[in-house]
Design a protein around this motif. Structure first.
Motif, short mmCIF file in Angstrom:
data_model
loop_
_atom_site.label_atom_id
_atom_site.label_comp_id
_atom_site.label_asym_id
_atom_site.label_seq_id
_atom_site.Cartn_x
_atom_site.Cartn_y
_atom_site.Cartn_z
N SER A 237 0.83 -1.20 0.00
CA SER A 237 0.00 0.00 0.00
C SER A 237 0.87 1.26 0.00
O SER A 237 2.03 1.24 0.42
CB SER A 237 -0.94 -0.01 1.20
OG SER A 237 -0.19 -0.06 2.39
N LEU A 238 0.29 2.34 -0.49
CA LEU A 238 0.98 3.63 -0.51
C LEU A 238 1.11 4.15 0.92
O LEU A 238 0.27 3.84 1.78
CB LEU A 238 0.20 4.63 -1.36
CG LEU A 238 0.15 4.36 -2.85
CD1 LEU A 238 -0.81 5.32 -3.53
CD2 LEU A 238 1.54 4.47 -3.46
N PRO A 239 2.13 4.97 1.19
CA PRO A 239 2.26 5.55 2.53
C PRO A 239 1.07 6.46 2.84
O PRO A 239 0.48 7.06 1.94
CB PRO A 239 3.55 6.38 2.44
CG PRO A 239 4.21 6.01 1.17
CD PRO A 239 3.19 5.37 0.30
N ASP A 240 0.72 6.53 4.11
CA ASP A 240 -0.34 7.45 4.54
C ASP A 240 0.19 8.86 4.48
O ASP A 240 1.38 9.11 4.67
CB ASP A 240 -0.78 7.13 5.97
CG ASP A 240 -1.53 5.81 6.06
OD1 ASP A 240 -2.17 5.42 5.07
OD2 ASP A 240 -1.44 5.16 7.12
N GLY A 241 -0.71 9.81 4.27
CA GLY A 241 -0.33 11.21 4.29
C GLY A 241 -0.13 11.78 2.89
O GLY A 241 -0.52 11.19 1.89
N LEU B 139 1.08 12.95 -0.71
CA LEU B 139 1.80 12.31 -1.80
C LEU B 139 2.04 13.33 -2.91
O LEU B 139 1.21 14.22 -3.13
CB LEU B 139 0.98 11.15 -2.39
CG LEU B 139 0.64 9.99 -1.47
CD1 LEU B 139 -0.34 9.05 -2.14
CD2 LEU B 139 1.90 9.24 -1.05
N LYS C 86 1.73 13.26 -6.37
CA LYS C 86 1.14 12.35 -7.35
C LYS C 86 1.09 12.99 -8.74
O LYS C 86 0.45 14.02 -8.94
CB LYS C 86 -0.27 11.95 -6.92
CG LYS C 86 -0.84 10.83 -7.73
CD LYS C 86 -2.12 10.31 -7.11
CE LYS C 86 -2.59 9.08 -7.84
NZ LYS C 86 -3.79 8.55 -7.22
N HIS D 61 6.79 20.00 2.44
CA HIS D 61 6.91 18.73 3.17
C HIS D 61 8.37 18.30 3.28
O HIS D 61 8.74 17.21 2.83
CB HIS D 61 6.12 17.64 2.45
CG HIS D 61 4.71 18.00 2.14
ND1 HIS D 61 3.73 18.03 3.09
CD2 HIS D 61 4.11 18.34 0.98
CE1 HIS D 61 2.58 18.39 2.54
NE2 HIS D 61 2.79 18.59 1.25
N GLU E 109 9.32 1.69 -0.49
CA GLU E 109 8.10 1.59 0.34
C GLU E 109 7.74 2.92 0.99
O GLU E 109 6.59 3.12 1.37
CB GLU E 109 8.29 0.53 1.42
CG GLU E 109 8.30 -0.89 0.92
CD GLU E 109 9.64 -1.31 0.29
OE1 GLU E 109 9.67 -2.40 -0.28
OE2 GLU E 109 10.64 -0.57 0.37
N LYS E 110 8.69 3.82 1.14
CA LYS E 110 8.45 5.08 1.83
C LYS E 110 8.34 6.29 0.92
O LYS E 110 7.94 7.36 1.35
CB LYS E 110 9.56 5.32 2.86
CG LYS E 110 9.57 4.31 3.98
CD LYS E 110 10.67 4.61 4.96
CE LYS E 110 10.69 3.58 6.08
NZ LYS E 110 11.78 3.81 7.02
N ARG F 206 7.23 9.19 -1.44
CA ARG F 206 5.95 9.88 -1.57
C ARG F 206 5.67 10.30 -3.01
O ARG F 206 4.67 10.94 -3.30
CB ARG F 206 5.94 11.14 -0.69
CG ARG F 206 6.15 10.88 0.79
CD ARG F 206 5.04 10.03 1.31
NE ARG F 206 5.22 9.72 2.71
CZ ARG F 206 4.26 9.85 3.60
NH1 ARG F 206 3.08 10.28 3.26
NH2 ARG F 206 4.49 9.51 4.85
#
Length: 176
Positions: A77-81, A83, A85, A122, A132-133, A135
């Motif tokens: 899954s994508l990281p929370d918070g 992105l 994109k 950010h 995995e981390k 954004r």
């Protein structure tokens, strides 16, 4: 160079290797879905490190490789918070992109400006070294051309982005 009859055949070969990585070379008009399915076969068979082989139109005989380090599993899954994109909206012609619904007017300069603004907003989330981390998310429809996706990734590498997450709809069932 190996010719594969199926994605399962590719996966089987990758599972038999120690620390495998592979290079995907596709014509720039090939639908992105085909490359995504190969990347997915790699991820799910212990080969998350792949390369996209590309050539410039002005230098068709020189193959460059763009690293595509992905998560260990395609279903991560994508990281929370927040992105960053990037949506690739075009199928032909120059790449047409939008970021968070905002259409970019000039590619690649506008992409660099948006990335700089996102980094300022950010600063604690700008590390792109761990798949995995990261954004940074590149979403391309399955019909987008490999050429467009390669152009975007090439610009990202030039801006210092090491990894990105690749998203977009894929068919539920892949080739045998």
């Amino acid at each position: 160079t190996l010719v594969y009859e199926s994605f399962a055949h590719l996966g089987k070969d990758l599972r038999g290797q120690s620390g495998p990585s592979f290079v995907i070379v596709a014509d720039d008009i090939v639908p992105w879905q085909q490359v995504r399915l190969m990347l997915q076969a790699g991820q799910n068979n212990y080969a998350p490190e792949a390369y996209l082989g590309v050539a410039r139109k002005e230098e068709p005989d020189i193959l460059r490789v763009l690293p595509l380090r992905q998560c260990d599993r395609s279903d991560a899954s994508l990281p929370d918070g927040p992105l960053f994109k990037i949506l690739i909206e075009s199928k032909s012609g120059p790449p047409v992109l939008s970021i968070d619904g905002k259409k970019l007017v000039q590619f690649p300069a506008a992409l660099a400006l948006e990335w700089n603004e996102w980094k300022k907003a950010h600063p604690e989330l700008v590390d792109t070294t761990v798949p995995e981390k990261t954004r940074v998310v590149v979403e391309a429809p399955k019909s987008a051309s490999v050429g467009h996706v390669a152009q975007v990734i090439d610009v990202l590498r030039g801006m210092g982005v090491v990894t990105e997450r690749l998203t977009g709809n894929l068919p539920m069932r892949t080739m045998k």
